[in-house]
Scaffold this motif. Structure first.
Motif, PDB file in Angstrom:
ATOM      1  N   HIS A 100      -1.204  -1.663   0.998  1.00  0.00           N
ATOM      2  CA  HIS A 100      -0.433  -2.656   0.244  1.00  0.00           C
ATOM      3  C   HIS A 100       0.243  -3.677   1.157  1.00  0.00           C
ATOM      4  O   HIS A 100       0.234  -4.856   0.869  1.00  0.00           O
ATOM      5  CB  HIS A 100       0.623  -2.025  -0.664  1.00  0.00           C
ATOM      6  CG  HIS A 100       1.219  -3.004  -1.654  1.00  0.00           C
ATOM      7  ND1 HIS A 100       0.450  -3.881  -2.373  1.00  0.00           N
ATOM      8  CD2 HIS A 100       2.483  -3.244  -2.037  1.00  0.00           C
ATOM      9  CE1 HIS A 100       1.230  -4.611  -3.153  1.00  0.00           C
ATOM     10  NE2 HIS A 100       2.467  -4.252  -2.967  1.00  0.00           N
ATOM     11  N   ASP A 129      -6.859  -1.901  -2.473  1.00  0.00           N
ATOM     12  CA  ASP A 129      -7.237  -3.289  -2.242  1.00  0.00           C
ATOM     13  C   ASP A 129      -8.548  -3.392  -1.455  1.00  0.00           C
ATOM     14  O   ASP A 129      -8.626  -4.026  -0.402  1.00  0.00           O
ATOM     15  CB  ASP A 129      -6.119  -4.091  -1.562  1.00  0.00           C
ATOM     16  CG  ASP A 129      -4.983  -4.434  -2.525  1.00  0.00           C
ATOM     17  OD1 ASP A 129      -5.099  -4.115  -3.725  1.00  0.00           O
ATOM     18  OD2 ASP A 129      -3.981  -5.032  -2.072  1.00  0.00           O
ATOM     19  N   HIS A 168      -9.700  -6.326   1.164  1.00  0.00           N
ATOM     20  CA  HIS A 168      -9.712  -7.620   0.462  1.00  0.00           C
ATOM     21  C   HIS A 168     -11.051  -8.341   0.565  1.00  0.00           C
ATOM     22  O   HIS A 168     -11.104  -9.535   0.891  1.00  0.00           O
ATOM     23  CB  HIS A 168      -8.567  -8.509   0.946  1.00  0.00           C
ATOM     24  CG  HIS A 168      -7.230  -8.049   0.460  1.00  0.00           C
ATOM     25  ND1 HIS A 168      -6.646  -8.539  -0.687  1.00  0.00           N
ATOM     26  CD2 HIS A 168      -6.387  -7.101   0.941  1.00  0.00           C
ATOM     27  CE1 HIS A 168      -5.487  -7.909  -0.876  1.00  0.00           C
ATOM     28  NE2 HIS A 168      -5.310  -7.039   0.087  1.00  0.00           N
ATOM     29  N   HIS A 187       0.319  -5.693   4.633  1.00  0.00           N
ATOM     30  CA  HIS A 187      -0.775  -6.068   5.521  1.00  0.00           C
ATOM     31  C   HIS A 187      -0.449  -5.992   7.002  1.00  0.00           C
ATOM     32  O   HIS A 187      -1.318  -6.172   7.846  1.00  0.00           O
ATOM     33  CB  HIS A 187      -1.292  -7.456   5.134  1.00  0.00           C
ATOM     34  CG  HIS A 187      -1.862  -7.478   3.747  1.00  0.00           C
ATOM     35  ND1 HIS A 187      -2.100  -8.619   3.044  1.00  0.00           N
ATOM     36  CD2 HIS A 187      -2.243  -6.444   2.939  1.00  0.00           C
ATOM     37  CE1 HIS A 187      -2.603  -8.297   1.847  1.00  0.00           C
ATOM     38  NE2 HIS A 187      -2.682  -6.989   1.773  1.00  0.00           N
ATOM     39  N   ASP A 226      -6.603  -2.224   2.441  1.00  0.00           N
ATOM     40  CA  ASP A 226      -6.495  -3.684   2.269  1.00  0.00           C
ATOM     41  C   ASP A 226      -7.648  -4.478   2.896  1.00  0.00           C
ATOM     42  O   ASP A 226      -7.432  -5.403   3.661  1.00  0.00           O
ATOM     43  CB  ASP A 226      -5.142  -4.172   2.813  1.00  0.00           C
ATOM     44  CG  ASP A 226      -3.983  -3.610   2.016  1.00  0.00           C
ATOM     45  OD1 ASP A 226      -3.658  -4.164   0.956  1.00  0.00           O
ATOM     46  OD2 ASP A 226      -3.415  -2.571   2.431  1.00  0.00           O
ATOM     47  N   HIS A 278      -0.687   3.376  -2.553  1.00  0.00           N
ATOM     48  CA  HIS A 278      -0.728   1.910  -2.460  1.00  0.00           C
ATOM     49  C   HIS A 278       0.581   1.444  -3.072  1.00  0.00           C
ATOM     50  O   HIS A 278       0.716   1.311  -4.286  1.00  0.00           O
ATOM     51  CB  HIS A 278      -1.937   1.358  -3.214  1.00  0.00           C
ATOM     52  CG  HIS A 278      -2.226  -0.077  -2.892  1.00  0.00           C
ATOM     53  ND1 HIS A 278      -3.015  -0.455  -1.831  1.00  0.00           N
ATOM     54  CD2 HIS A 278      -1.797  -1.230  -3.458  1.00  0.00           C
ATOM     55  CE1 HIS A 278      -3.084  -1.773  -1.775  1.00  0.00           C
ATOM     56  NE2 HIS A 278      -2.351  -2.275  -2.755  1.00  0.00           N
TER      57      HIS A 278
END
Ligand SMILES: [Mn+2]
Length: 403
Positions: free
Chosen positions: A224, A48, A10, A226, A8, A185
């Motif tokens: 997935h 992610d 991002h 956080h 994650d 995920h």
């Protein structure tokens, strides 16, 4: 062998119109220094990587840069796609990446065996990684040859089948003793979530039980969710969480990566704290109280200025407060120690209950497609019973368009 589990990232995330690129830069600087000082051999990124399926070129450049930095330091990387990632975009440079010891799995391959990655040391396979990306409905159909996978139970069995098959193949190829690490995920029951995970995949809303993971798996490296956490009662099934604060609801999380060390077919699991580079805080109260609290923030608490969320309570019509709030936002716009990212006025007048006087200004770029659609349903005053069917239809269409 030392393996570091993270997820994650991002890259490209914008929080209330504010880019988080400095936060990401601080994290990757720290990561490089950490993997070098600890002699980490492999980094796993469980989905992610990007915040958007169509990241900017600048964001793609940041991604290549960190992969190259890891390569220069002789660290292998295994990347699996998340629900935010475009499988095609991740898979694009696959063959080039191979030369840099980077393996990438944007989506489930036709040949499931490709997802089995043995990690060897002096010719001996020390651990096997099952590099499973976020599973979309069409992947699940492949796994069970089903026409319909909309039923929760069928989806669960399909996911379970994929992991079972991989475990079986890995054991037969590399021996029963070799430890197995599975990547995934996925949203599991009993995990606690924040406001920053995008639940576009309605089928996955309620999550799966952790029993979908075969008992022969020695560690599950998840992405997935956080918030860093081990699944209740099971310390070997973990979410590393996002390394960067992606939302104000995450302000109390201890950001971390997980270090997994293999010795004699055993795994040792150690969560490692990521230093805090920026504080996220929420200040609430009446206007005078908020101003007082802001005055006390007269020094820098971390390397990057604090991000602040304001909840300003109002007991009358709020017009004067609205003016004061706006004035204050202008005054503090370029403050060296903090930045107000989000603010709202809340009425405490008895008649109004907790009616919000002004919603923070959220631009459409900050909303995911499902949020935009939900807003439309709100505006059209669609009844609750119709809403759900419309959302499912919307998500199905959205996914078909993006596959
Ligand atoms: Mn995520």
């Amino acid at each position: 062998m030392k393996i570091l589990h993270t997820a994650d990232w991002h890259i490209g995330k914008i929080l209330h119109k504010q880019s988080l690129e400095q936060d990401f830069q601080k994290f990757t600087d720290w990561l490089i220094q950490y993997v070098v000082s600890e002699s980490v051999d492999v980094v796993l990124i469980s989905g992610d990587v990007f915040d958007y399926a169509n990241p900017s070129f600048a964001d793609i450049r940041k991604y290549y840069k960190i992969l190259n930095d890891l390569y220069q330091n002789n660290v292998k990387v295994i990347i699996t796609g998340g629900n935010h990632d475009s499988p095609a975009l991740l898979n694009g440079p696959k063959s080039l990446f191979q030369n840099m010891q980077v393996s990438v799995y944007g989506s489930l391959s036709e040949d499931i065996e490709e997802h089995i990655v043995p990690l060897t040391n002096n010719g001996k396979t020390e651990v096997v990684i099952l590099a499973v990306p976020f599973l979309r409905e069409k992947d699940l159909r492949k796994s069970r040859s089903l026409l319909e996978t909309s039923e929760k139970d069928e989806q669960m069995k399909a996911v379970q089948t994929i992991y079972d098959q991989l475990v079986l193949l890995a054991k037969s190829k590399y021996g029963a003793q070799v430890p197995i690490i599975a990547m995934g995920h996925i949203h599991l029951y009993g995990s606690s979530t924040s406001d920053s995970e995008r639940e576009i995949h309605i089928g996955n809303l309620q999550g799966f039980p952790s029993t979908i993971f075969n008992e022969s798996i020695d560690y599950v490296a998840l992405g997935h969710i956080h918030k860093p956490q081990a699944i209740k009662g099971n310390p070997i099934i973990r979410y590393s969480g996002s390394p960067v604060f992606l939302d104000f609801s995450e302000r109390d999380y201890e950001k971390q990566v997980i270090l997994v060390t293999t010795t004699n077919n055993k795994l040792d699991i150690l969560p490692v704290k990521i230093p805090i580079f920026r504080k996220m805080s929420k200040i609430s109260g009446k206007g005078t109280e908020i101003m007082e609290k802001l005055h006390t923030l007269s020094q820098k608490s971390n390397e990057l200025p604090d991000f602040i969320e304001l909840e300003w309570s109002v007991s009358d019509d709020g017009l004067e407060d609205k003016r004061l709030l706006q004035e204050m936002m202008t005054t503090y716009e370029t403050h060296p120690y903090f930045k107000i990212l989000k603010s709202k006025l809340i009425s405490t007048a008895p008649s109004a209950g907790t009616l919000k006087l002004s919603e923070e200004n959220i631009s459409i770029d900050e909303m995911n497609p499902l949020e935009v659609f939900r807003q439309l349903l709100e505006d059209r005053q669609i009844s609750d019973d119709k809403k759900e069917a419309l959302e499912v239809a919307y998500v199905t269409l959205w996914e078909n368009l993006h596959e």
